[in-house]
Structure formats: C-alpha cells, structure tokens
Design a protein around this motif. Structure first.
Motif, PDB file in Angstrom:
ATOM      1  N   LEU A  37     -48.947  56.379  24.157  1.00  0.00           N
ATOM      2  CA  LEU A  37     -47.947  55.740  25.009  1.00  0.00           C
ATOM      3  C   LEU A  37     -48.143  54.237  25.035  1.00  0.00           C
ATOM      4  N   GLN A  38     -49.372  53.803  25.301  1.00  0.00           N
ATOM      5  CA  GLN A  38     -49.632  52.372  25.392  1.00  0.00           C
ATOM      6  C   GLN A  38     -49.456  51.686  24.039  1.00  0.00           C
ATOM      7  N   ALA A  39     -49.811  52.370  22.963  1.00  0.00           N
ATOM      8  CA  ALA A  39     -49.611  51.801  21.631  1.00  0.00           C
ATOM      9  C   ALA A  39     -48.129  51.642  21.328  1.00  0.00           C
ATOM     10  N   THR A  40     -47.322  52.610  21.756  1.00  0.00           N
ATOM     11  CA  THR A  40     -45.878  52.514  21.565  1.00  0.00           C
ATOM     12  C   THR A  40     -45.300  51.349  22.346  1.00  0.00           C
ATOM     13  N   MET A  41     -45.730  51.187  23.592  1.00  0.00           N
ATOM     14  CA  MET A  41     -45.267  50.060  24.395  1.00  0.00           C
ATOM     15  C   MET A  41     -45.657  48.723  23.749  1.00  0.00           C
ATOM     16  N   LEU A  42     -46.858  48.677  23.175  1.00  0.00           N
ATOM     17  CA  LEU A  42     -47.319  47.451  22.527  1.00  0.00           C
ATOM     18  C   LEU A  42     -46.494  47.152  21.277  1.00  0.00           C
ATOM     19  N   ALA A  43     -46.189  48.175  20.494  1.00  0.00           N
ATOM     20  CA  ALA A  43     -45.356  47.972  19.304  1.00  0.00           C
ATOM     21  C   ALA A  43     -43.976  47.467  19.696  1.00  0.00           C
ATOM     22  N   MET A  44     -43.406  48.014  20.773  1.00  0.00           N
ATOM     23  CA  MET A  44     -42.102  47.539  21.249  1.00  0.00           C
ATOM     24  C   MET A  44     -42.180  46.080  21.672  1.00  0.00           C
ATOM     25  N   ARG A  45     -43.222  45.730  22.406  1.00  0.00           N
ATOM     26  CA  ARG A  45     -43.369  44.346  22.841  1.00  0.00           C
ATOM     27  C   ARG A  45     -43.502  43.412  21.642  1.00  0.00           C
ATOM     28  N   ARG A  46     -44.267  43.824  20.658  1.00  0.00           N
ATOM     29  CA  ARG A  46     -44.424  43.003  19.461  1.00  0.00           C
ATOM     30  C   ARG A  46     -43.090  42.799  18.753  1.00  0.00           C
ATOM     31  N   ALA A  47     -42.273  43.851  18.695  1.00  0.00           N
ATOM     32  CA  ALA A  47     -40.968  43.732  18.030  1.00  0.00           C
ATOM     33  C   ALA A  47     -40.073  42.749  18.766  1.00  0.00           C
ATOM     34  N   VAL A  48     -40.005  42.842  20.085  1.00  0.00           N
ATOM     35  CA  VAL A  48     -39.161  41.931  20.868  1.00  0.00           C
ATOM     36  C   VAL A  48     -39.651  40.494  20.704  1.00  0.00           C
ATOM     37  N   GLU A  49     -40.958  40.309  20.763  1.00  0.00           N
ATOM     38  CA  GLU A  49     -41.506  38.953  20.681  1.00  0.00           C
ATOM     39  C   GLU A  49     -41.378  38.363  19.281  1.00  0.00           C
ATOM     40  N   ALA A  50     -41.153  39.198  18.275  1.00  0.00           N
ATOM     41  CA  ALA A  50     -41.018  38.714  16.895  1.00  0.00           C
ATOM     42  C   ALA A  50     -39.594  38.323  16.541  1.00  0.00           C
ATOM     43  N   LEU A  51     -38.632  38.575  17.438  1.00  0.00           N
ATOM     44  CA  LEU A  51     -37.239  38.221  17.150  1.00  0.00           C
ATOM     45  C   LEU A  51     -37.071  36.717  16.971  1.00  0.00           C
ATOM     46  N   ALA A  52     -36.328  36.327  15.927  1.00  0.00           N
ATOM     47  CA  ALA A  52     -36.094  34.910  15.674  1.00  0.00           C
ATOM     48  C   ALA A  52     -35.211  34.285  16.756  1.00  0.00           C
ATOM     49  N   THR A  53     -34.310  35.079  17.327  1.00  0.00           N
ATOM     50  CA  THR A  53     -33.494  34.658  18.467  1.00  0.00           C
ATOM     51  C   THR A  53     -34.090  35.267  19.726  1.00  0.00           C
ATOM     52  N   VAL A  54     -34.330  34.452  20.724  1.00  0.00           N
ATOM     53  CA  VAL A  54     -34.962  34.956  21.940  1.00  0.00           C
ATOM     54  C   VAL A  54     -33.923  35.643  22.809  1.00  0.00           C
TER      55      VAL A  54
END
Length: 214
Positions: A96-113
């Motif tokens: 669960l926590q790893a999934t949440m971390l992967a989601m956070r990483r994806a959002v933070e990697a967006l070129a447009t905020v």
C-alpha cells in the motif's frame, strides 16, 4: 473543430471538486497484486483541445488496444509521467505504502504542475496539491483512464524485460500475477531476486520446513 468529450463522465458538474481554472491530473497504478516486480503509477493531464477516443479502465481493454492508446496518450496529453516502486521498496514499506509513493512520484514528475489530482480508488497519496479519491475512477474519469493505460503498459513492458533475465518463470505470460503457471514455476525454481518476499506465496517458499528432520 475538435470533437468535445467529457473528461469526467462519471462526475456531473455539480459534484466536480474543482473549477475550470484548475489543472487536473488523473492518477492510477498497476501491479499491486503480482508476486514479482515493481508497482507502477502514472499521472496524466489531458488536453481538452486534443481529445482521445476510447479511453476507459485499462482492465477493460485488450493488450493490443492498450498498446495502441498509450502512444496516443503520450502524444496528445498536456503532460504525463510514469513512476515506480521497486520490489525492494514494496517489501520494505508494504504494498500500500509503495503504491502511494509511486503515485506521488508520478505526480511530482509531471512537466506541468497540476493543482488537483484525481486518484483512482478510495485513498490518496500524500501530495502538496489537493487530491480526491474516486472509487472506480479509472472507468469514470478519462484522465484516470489514461493514467491506468500508461501504468499498465509500462509495467507489462517491464515484466517482459524481466522475462529475458529470468525466462524460467514465464513473466511474459502472467506478468508476475499468481496464476497457476507462475505458482508452478515458483515452486519448481524457488523465488528469484525480483520476487516480493513479503507476499505470502513467496514467503512460504522461503521459510524453512520445521518438520523436515522429524
């Protein structure tokens, strides 16, 4: 003129938790259940001027259709990003926590905020922007559908690559899920380095037989 589509088909306007000025990204994951490999997540900001026909929950699409849509999403979206958490992080944090971390990483990697994230499921990762969880969002919100397709195709490609390293497990066929074939190969060969040690079927094969010498 571009054909208009409803980016949020499951959400009537009165229920939308954002305004037209917001920059909304959809977020979804792939690979929570498998016994091996990383968990992936993707975030997508769709472009209203470049609609994409056929977006829906990746599980409702054939592999061929997902592979057709993935490059289309990357071409037409205002922004997209794919991230992952490794099998080591899954074992260390829990899935669960790893999934949440992967989601956070994806959002933070967006070129447009983005200003708001719409998350598939019933809980949100910790983000610096507003986030709303939407149950079955991957079939209700086109941006989440797009994210589910990118996450799924990226993870499938990663498991096909792992098959080249560990061909005895058949990762190219079951993508790490606990199918009869995978469980058979797991019992035959034992876990390989990319198996998730914290998952019960894998852990059971690594625990010593307490009655072996009796």
């Amino acid at each position: 003129m571009s054909k208009k589509i409803n980016f949020y088909p499951g959400l009537p306007p009165r229920l939308r938790p954002f305004t037209l000025e917001d920059i909304v990204c959809g977020v979804d994951e792939a690979g929570r259940g498998p016994l091996a490999g990383p968990v992936f997540a993707a975030a997508v900001i769709l472009d209203p001027k470049r609609p994409i026909e056929g977006l829906k929950d990746s599980k409702q699409l054939t592999e061929a259709r997902r592979n057709e849509l993935a490059p289309r999403i990357k071409e037409c979206a205002l922004a997209w990003a794919i991230a992952e958490c490794s099998h080591q992080e899954i074992d260390s944090l829990n899935i669960l926590q790893a999934t949440m971390l992967a989601m956070r990483r994806a959002v933070e990697a967006l070129a447009t905020v983005p200003t708001i994230a719409l998350i598939d499921g019933n809980r949100c990762p910790p983000l610096s922007i507003k986030a709303h969880a939407i149950v079955e969002g991957d079939d209700k919100v086109h941006a989440i559908s797009a994210a589910s397709i990118l996450a799924k195709t990226a993870r499938d490609a990663a498991l096909v690559a792992l098959h080249e390293v560990y061909p005895q497990y058949g990762f190219d066929q079951h993508k790490g899920y606990s199918t009869p074939l995978h469980l058979e190969r797991l019992r035959e060969h034992g876990p390989c380095p990319v198996h998730r040690r914290s998952f019960a079927p894998v852990r059971a094969l690594m625990e010593p037989d307490l009655f072996a010498d009796l």
